[in-house]
Design an enzyme around this catalytic site. Structure first.
Site, short mmCIF file in Angstrom:
data_model
loop_
_atom_site.label_atom_id
_atom_site.label_comp_id
_atom_site.label_asym_id
_atom_site.label_seq_id
_atom_site.Cartn_x
_atom_site.Cartn_y
_atom_site.Cartn_z
N GLY A 272 11.07 -3.13 5.51
CA GLY A 272 10.43 -4.01 5.49
C GLY A 272 9.85 -4.47 4.50
O GLY A 272 10.16 -5.42 3.80
N HIS A 273 9.02 -3.06 3.33
CA HIS A 273 8.77 -3.79 1.84
C HIS A 273 9.93 -3.90 1.25
O HIS A 273 9.65 -5.15 0.20
CB HIS A 273 8.26 -2.37 1.80
N GLN B 280 -10.40 -2.83 2.31
CA GLN B 280 -9.75 -3.23 3.13
C GLN B 280 -9.93 -2.84 4.58
O GLN B 280 -9.13 -2.57 5.77
CB GLN B 280 -8.03 -4.44 3.55
N ASP C 84 2.44 -9.28 9.09
CA ASP C 84 1.04 -9.49 9.50
C ASP C 84 0.74 -11.41 8.49
O ASP C 84 0.70 -11.83 8.00
CB ASP C 84 0.41 -8.88 7.54
N SER D 180 6.55 -0.42 10.30
CA SER D 180 5.50 -0.04 9.56
C SER D 180 4.58 1.18 9.09
O SER D 180 5.85 2.34 9.79
CB SER D 180 3.30 -0.67 10.82
N GLY E 170 5.00 -10.18 4.22
CA GLY E 170 5.59 -10.25 5.11
C GLY E 170 5.21 -10.83 6.26
O GLY E 170 3.48 -11.09 6.19
N GLU E 171 5.66 -11.41 7.46
CA GLU E 171 5.64 -11.89 8.44
C GLU E 171 4.53 -11.51 9.37
O GLU E 171 4.48 -11.58 10.49
CB GLU E 171 6.36 -13.03 9.29
N MET F 20 1.16 -1.07 0.19
CA MET F 20 -0.45 0.15 0.10
C MET F 20 0.80 1.22 0.34
O MET F 20 0.56 1.99 0.48
CB MET F 20 -1.14 -0.44 0.94
N GLY F 21 2.70 1.24 -0.34
CA GLY F 21 3.15 2.39 -0.11
C GLY F 21 3.85 3.06 1.09
O GLY F 21 3.09 2.63 1.89
P1 AMP Z 1 1.23 -2.93 3.61
O1 AMP Z 1 1.67 -2.32 2.48
O2 AMP Z 1 1.33 -2.62 4.68
O3 AMP Z 1 0.31 -2.89 2.89
O4 AMP Z 1 2.19 -4.25 3.36
C1 AMP Z 1 2.46 -4.98 2.01
C2 AMP Z 1 3.71 -6.01 2.63
O5 AMP Z 1 4.93 -5.77 3.34
C3 AMP Z 1 2.98 -6.90 3.59
O6 AMP Z 1 3.15 -8.43 2.45
C4 AMP Z 1 3.55 -6.77 4.92
O7 AMP Z 1 3.46 -7.87 5.38
C5 AMP Z 1 4.90 -6.52 4.43
N1 AMP Z 1 5.39 -5.22 5.45
C6 AMP Z 1 5.09 -4.73 6.43
N2 AMP Z 1 5.62 -4.37 6.88
C7 AMP Z 1 7.04 -5.40 7.24
C8 AMP Z 1 8.03 -5.38 8.30
N3 AMP Z 1 8.06 -4.41 9.31
N4 AMP Z 1 8.49 -6.66 7.91
C9 AMP Z 1 8.63 -7.48 7.07
N5 AMP Z 1 7.33 -7.37 6.39
C10 AMP Z 1 6.45 -6.20 6.37
#
Ligand code: AMP
Length: 272
Positions: free
Chosen positions: A27-28, A52, A141, A176, A138-139, A21-22
């Site tokens: 992490g991303h 969502q 989530d 996050s 990512g684990e 989601m940018g």
């Molecule tokens: P999001 O942009 O928050 O929807 O996350 C996109 C992807 O990045 C999802 O697969 C998340 O699980 C992963 N993700 C978010 N934060 C982390 C993190 N701190 N470590 C690893 N993966 C992450």
């Protein structure tokens, strides 16, 4: 995007896909790093998926910075970034959603009843456009990862789902996009999630098998921190996400805590 991906497939290139989601952070970037090692081409999407978010959640204030995201994805070696328009994914009259029967009935799905329906739907839609060989999640989530693996299996989507470890700040806070909501005085309280996981891990290592005793200790610590409001803390079966009362095998500890405006989640495997 569909034509671009089809062309890659015709040329025989394998593809790894990282949906996001940018407002990208390390992490991303770690998922993208992983993606590059497992396929010929790395594809990333950026889309804040309205399906969502529930009423009263942060859809309208979700942080964004597309320019920075594009610099980061380029630096990270992404071959393409897909930024779909709302009207192409959810045109007027849209009415098809993906629901799983049981897995969304636990953890985050209780306080966010439309969340996993929205996630399962958007991931399926993106898979249908991109048709990746591999997708990396990512684990951090954890429930999302389990749900997507189940959905891909159930619907024969034929995408290999890879989980990638949680990337943390030096002090342990899971990275996050929503950490941007934390005011400086809330940052300290946000550490209580990681502290709870470490404390529980230690208790289990020391032979504690009673979930209730672990929950009592970590709950007290989090509640003692200012600005915190616990949504849930659970020790659950890593596959079914059902609550575990007596720890005899590895359990997944997962928690969600609101710290000010930010709803934070974290999780860890605890091994007896
Ligand atoms: P999001 O942009 O928050 O929807 O996350 C996109 C992807 O990045 C999802 O697969 C998340 O699980 C992963 N993700 C978010 N934060 C982390 C993190 N701190 N470590 C690893 N993966 C992450």
């Amino acid at each position: 995007m569909r034509a671009y991906c089809r062309n890659l497939a015709i040329k025989g290139a394998t593809t790894a896909f990282v949906p996001t989601m940018g407002f990208l952070h390390k992490g991303h970037l770690s998922l993208m790093e992983k993606g590059k090692t497992v396929a010929d081409k790395l594809l990333v999407s950026i889309f804040i998926n309205p399906a969502q978010f529930g009423p009263g959640e942060d859809l309208d204030s979700y942080p964004q910075n597309i320019e920075k995201d594009l610099l980061l994805t380029e630096k990270q070696g992404a071959d393409a970034v897909f930024i779909p328009r709302m009207k192409d994914l959810y045109p007027d009259g849209y009415e098809t959603y993906i629901n799983l029967e049981k897995l969304p009935g636990h953890l985050c799905g209780i306080s966010r009843p439309v969340f996993f329906r929205g996630v399962a739907t958007i991931v399926t839609k993106l898979f249908n456009i991109i048709r990746p060989d591999i997708a990396i999640f990512g684990e951090k989530d954890y429930q999302q990862l389990i749900i997507i693996k189940q959905m891909v299996k159930d619907l024969n989507l034929g995408v290999n789902i890879i989980g990638s470890p949680t990337v943390r700040e030096p002090d342990g806070l899971a990275m996050s996009s929503r950490n941007a909501y934390l005011a400086p005085e809330q940052r300290e309280s946000a550490l209580s999630l990681f502290r709870a996981l470490k404390r529980a891990e230690q208790m289990v290592k020391n032979g504690e098998t009673d979930t209730a005793r672990i929950l009592k200790e970590v709950t007290a610590d989090i509640q003692a921190c200012p600005h915190t409001e616990i949504d849930y803390i659970r020790l659950c079966d890593p596959h079914t996400l059902e609550n575990v009362d007596r720890i005899k095998a590895p359990v997944r500890m997962a928690l969600a805590v609101k710290v000010g405006k930010a709803r934070l989640i974290d999780n860890k495997m605890l091994e007896p």
